[in-house]
Design an enzyme around this catalytic site. Structure first.
Site, PDB file in Angstrom:
ATOM      1  N   TYR A   1      -2.383   3.926   8.597  1.00 35.03           N
ATOM      2  CA  TYR A   1      -2.282   2.458   8.683  1.00 35.03           C
ATOM      3  C   TYR A   1      -3.562   1.826   9.226  1.00 35.03           C
ATOM      4  CZ  TYR A   1       2.487   2.113   7.096  1.00 35.03           C
ATOM      5  OH  TYR A   1       3.602   2.135   6.293  1.00 35.03           O
TER       6      TYR A   1
ATOM      7  N   GLU B   1       9.824   4.209   8.560  1.00 29.73           N
ATOM      8  CA  GLU B   1       9.396   5.506   8.010  1.00 29.73           C
ATOM      9  C   GLU B   1       9.678   6.648   8.996  1.00 29.73           C
ATOM     10  OE1 GLU B   1       5.334   4.616   6.739  1.00 29.73           O
ATOM     11  OE2 GLU B   1       6.139   3.059   5.443  1.00 29.73           O
TER      12      GLU B   1
HETATM   13  C1  HEM Z   1       1.187  -2.883   6.148  1.00 26.85           C
HETATM   14  C2  HEM Z   1       0.654  -1.974   5.373  1.00 26.85           C
HETATM   15  C3  HEM Z   1       1.144  -1.643   3.994  1.00 26.85           C
HETATM   16  C4  HEM Z   1       1.768  -2.434   3.078  1.00 26.85           C
HETATM   17  C5  HEM Z   1       2.145  -3.888   3.201  1.00 26.85           C
HETATM   18  C6  HEM Z   1       2.037  -1.620   1.905  1.00 26.85           C
HETATM   19  C7  HEM Z   1       2.682  -2.073   0.764  1.00 26.85           C
HETATM   20  C8  HEM Z   1       3.024  -1.281  -0.309  1.00 26.85           C
HETATM   21  C9  HEM Z   1       3.786  -1.721  -1.453  1.00 26.85           C
HETATM   22  C10 HEM Z   1       4.329  -3.112  -1.673  1.00 26.85           C
HETATM   23  C11 HEM Z   1       3.931  -0.663  -2.278  1.00 26.85           C
HETATM   24  C12 HEM Z   1       4.690  -0.627  -3.623  1.00 26.85           C
HETATM   25  C13 HEM Z   1       6.142  -0.221  -3.389  1.00 26.85           C
HETATM   26  C14 HEM Z   1       6.916  -0.162  -4.689  1.00 26.85           C
HETATM   27  O1  HEM Z   1       6.830   0.845  -5.373  1.00 26.85           O
HETATM   28  O2  HEM Z   1       7.615  -1.134  -5.034  1.00 26.85           O
HETATM   29  C15 HEM Z   1       3.237   0.448  -1.673  1.00 26.85           C
HETATM   30  C16 HEM Z   1       3.097   1.696  -2.255  1.00 26.85           C
HETATM   31  C17 HEM Z   1       2.200   2.620  -1.789  1.00 26.85           C
HETATM   32  N1  HEM Z   1       1.548   2.607  -0.579  1.00 26.85           N
HETATM   33 FE1  HEM Z   1       1.586   1.168   0.798  1.00 26.85          FE
HETATM   34  N2  HEM Z   1       1.563  -0.373   2.118  1.00 26.85           N
HETATM   35  C18 HEM Z   1       0.998  -0.333   3.378  1.00 26.85           C
HETATM   36  C19 HEM Z   1       0.417   0.768   3.986  1.00 26.85           C
HETATM   37  C20 HEM Z   1       0.075   1.913   3.335  1.00 26.85           C
HETATM   38  C21 HEM Z   1      -0.684   2.997   3.910  1.00 26.85           C
HETATM   39  C22 HEM Z   1      -1.180   3.072   5.336  1.00 26.85           C
HETATM   40  C23 HEM Z   1      -0.855   3.918   2.919  1.00 26.85           C
HETATM   41  C24 HEM Z   1      -1.623   5.212   3.022  1.00 26.85           C
HETATM   42  C25 HEM Z   1      -2.851   5.335   2.606  1.00 26.85           C
HETATM   43  C26 HEM Z   1      -0.167   3.437   1.738  1.00 26.85           C
HETATM   44  C27 HEM Z   1      -0.070   4.100   0.530  1.00 26.85           C
HETATM   45  C28 HEM Z   1       0.753   3.719  -0.509  1.00 26.85           C
HETATM   46  C29 HEM Z   1       0.889   4.490  -1.732  1.00 26.85           C
HETATM   47  C30 HEM Z   1       0.167   5.783  -2.069  1.00 26.85           C
HETATM   48  C31 HEM Z   1       1.812   3.799  -2.535  1.00 26.85           C
HETATM   49  C32 HEM Z   1       2.264   4.174  -3.968  1.00 26.85           C
HETATM   50  C33 HEM Z   1       1.214   3.562  -4.862  1.00 26.85           C
HETATM   51  C34 HEM Z   1       1.472   3.615  -6.343  1.00 26.85           C
HETATM   52  O3  HEM Z   1       2.555   4.005  -6.800  1.00 26.85           O
HETATM   53  O4  HEM Z   1       0.559   3.219  -7.050  1.00 26.85           O
HETATM   54  N3  HEM Z   1       0.385   2.217   2.030  1.00 26.85           N
HETATM   55  N4  HEM Z   1       2.711   0.049  -0.474  1.00 26.85           N
END
Ligand code: HEM
Ligand SMILES: Cc1cc2nc3c(=O)[nH]c(=O)nc-3n(C[C@H](O)[C@H](O)[C@H](O)COP(=O)(O)OP(=O)(O)OC[C@H]3O[C@@H](n4cnc5c(N)ncnc54)[C@H](O)[C@@H]3O)c2cc1C
Length: 405
Positions: free
Chosen positions: A99, A141
């Site tokens: 994060y 989580e």
């Molecule tokens: C406040 C911080 C964060 C927000 C608001 C956020 C938001 C999101 C959202 C909206 C999704 C799509 C969910 C769906 O499938 O409908 C997602 C997927 C994902 N997030 Fe985050 N996230 C955050 C932090 C992180 C962190 C720290 C990581 C690690 C590096 C991360 C890695 C991912 C990955 C790998 C996916 C799947 C991406 C894909 O399918 O293309 N996220 N996140």
């Protein structure tokens, strides 16, 4: 809760940030992947969701929805949106320490896109929003990892491909069996796993697949539609590799099951499953669970497909429907109205809910292409079904939810 100092600043800057949020998200991912290319090429982020910008949109929409809720309805944060993100994160083994990395690149992207408008106070207020959202997500989580007795490092397990079953021309079912001595926690009906696929170019990509059958202790089952590139687009990376490159006996890294949209078969209410095409997979998983449990509930499956030959998992579904005490099936085929299945009715053309009599007080689960789900959800709401009784699974980043919340 947002601090008293930050609240007016967020209120004042939300329109500007909202108006530029897509540019901010694009800039953010550009910065993130140039600093950490491994996040893209070693299986965490989905490359096609970057190519079509759907992940940028999902991130932007979720941050905007969260900030809006903080200022307008602080007692009521967008729970199902947060839960969907947290389940996706945990299915990929996202770690709390990551994060900080996302924070640094996101704040830098805000400053880069908005320029001088980002004073120290504005930066501090958005920093606060980011960490409130990050803490909320890491809290959920941690709970999800904890409930499964694991940490972010132990999400991935090795499974051996035991069977590949060609369901239809395009759909292959994979039965995978355990390779290690770890306890296999049973999945809940409706959940998915992330599957990490090694690609011919030496990179890796992960994709989510709904479990299409109730767990049997030693093995799991998921079913994959092969994605062909159309109009000059490339073929799907993971589905092509799973269909053509992965063989029986190969070992796959597969996550523990996650997913917030699970069947509540203790409610005692009738269940209506509505699917189109490959959207049948979570429905098949839930039906299999109900059949295994000997459920007495009234159950209805409404499925749309090109033809009966394209209807994946239909043999399993036929057997499960037959085993259930009070289950019926209705199908719509674009090519003709003939069926060898023991269906109540077979219709020609697209699904039309006015052709069936829906049970009172039912819970609805749907899955299929987004335009299909839009049309069906609208039709259900027209019929007076409360939105809370309509659950849907989206096979990609959820671009819908931030708009609905
Ligand atoms: C406040 C911080 C964060 C927000 C608001 C956020 C938001 C999101 C959202 C909206 C999704 C799509 C969910 C769906 O499938 O409908 C997602 C997927 C994902 N997030 Fe985050 N996230 C955050 C932090 C992180 C962190 C720290 C990581 C690690 C590096 C991360 C890695 C991912 C990955 C790998 C996916 C799947 C991406 C894909 O399918 O293309 N996220 N996140
Ligand atoms: C919760 C959940 C459950 C799911 N369950 C299932 C399931 O049970 N069964 C199933 O089959 N799928 C399921 N999916 C979808 C699955 O995760 C994959 O998205 C799907 O298999 C396609 O992956 P792929 O790697 O083959 O295609 P990708 O490589 O991701 O490509 C997807 C599309 O993007 C296009 N594309 C890729 N790169 C570019 C580019 N550079 N420029 C232009 N276009 C491009 C491709 O042409 C293709 O049309 C689920 C998804 C989710 C989120």
């Amino acid at each position: 809760m947002l601090s008293e100092k930050s609240r007016p600043i967020i209120l004042a800057t939300l329109p500007a940030v909202g108006a530029h949020i897509h540019a901010i998200a694009k800039c953010f991912y550009g910065r993130l992947f140039s600093a950490h290319p491994e996040l893209l090429d070693d299986g965490l982020f989905n490359r096609s969701h970057q190519a079509d910008a759907s992940q940028q949109q999902a991130l932007a929409g979720s941050v905007a929805a969260f900030a809006t809720a903080l200022v307008n309805t602080p007692g009521q944060l967008p729970e199902s949106l947060l839960s969907r993100i947290a389940h996706k994160h945990t299915s990929l083994g996202i770690q709390p320490k990551q994060y900080q990395i996302v924070h640094d690149h996101l704040m830098a992207a805000i400053a880069q896109v908005l320029g001088d408008a980002v004073t120290q106070d504005v930066a501090a207020a958005w920093d606060e929003v980011y960490w409130l959202m990050a803490y909320t997500l890491t809290h959920i989580e941690r709970g999800l990892y904890g409930a499964r007795g694991m940490s972010s490092q132990t999400v991935w397990r090795q499974w051996e491909v035991e069977k590949k079953i060609q369901e239809t021309d395009d759909v292959m079912t994979f039965v995978v069996k355990r390779r290690d001595d770890h306890l296999v926690k049973p999945s809940l009906p409706g959940q998915y796993v992330s599957v990490l696929v090694s690609l011919p170019d030496g990179t890796r990509q992960s994709r989510q697949y709904s479990l299409s059958r109730a767990d049997q202790g030693e093995s799991r089952q998921f079913s994959v539609k092969r994605v062909y590139g159309a109009a000059g687009k490339p073929d799907g990376e993971a589905s092509t590799q799973l269909h053509t490159g992965v063989k029986v006996g190969d070992v796959l890294n597969i996550s523990v099951p996650f997913g917030p949209l699970v069947l509540d078969d203790y409610s005692g209410r009738p269940m209506v499953f509505i699917s189109a095409g490959i959207g049948i997979t979570p429905m098949a998983g839930m039906l299999s669970h109900l059949a295994t449990a000997g459920s007495p509930l009234p159950i209805m499956l409404l499925h749309a497909d090109h033809s009966e030959n394209a209807f994946a998992l239909r043999g399993q579904i036929r057997d499960d429907i037959a085993a259930l005490r009070d289950a019926s099936i209705y199908v719509w085929y674009e090519q003709g109205a003939e069926s060898q299945l023991p269906v109540q009715r077979v219709f020609s053309g697209r699904m039309n809910l006015s052709q069936v009599c829906l049970p009172d007080n039912a819970v609805y689960h749907m899955c299929g292409p987004v335009p299909f789900m839009h049309a069906i959800r609208s039709a259900l709401i027209e019929l007076g079904i409360p939105p809370r009784d309509i659950q849907y699974e989206m096979f990609g980043p959820d671009l819908w939810q931030a708009d609905y919340e």
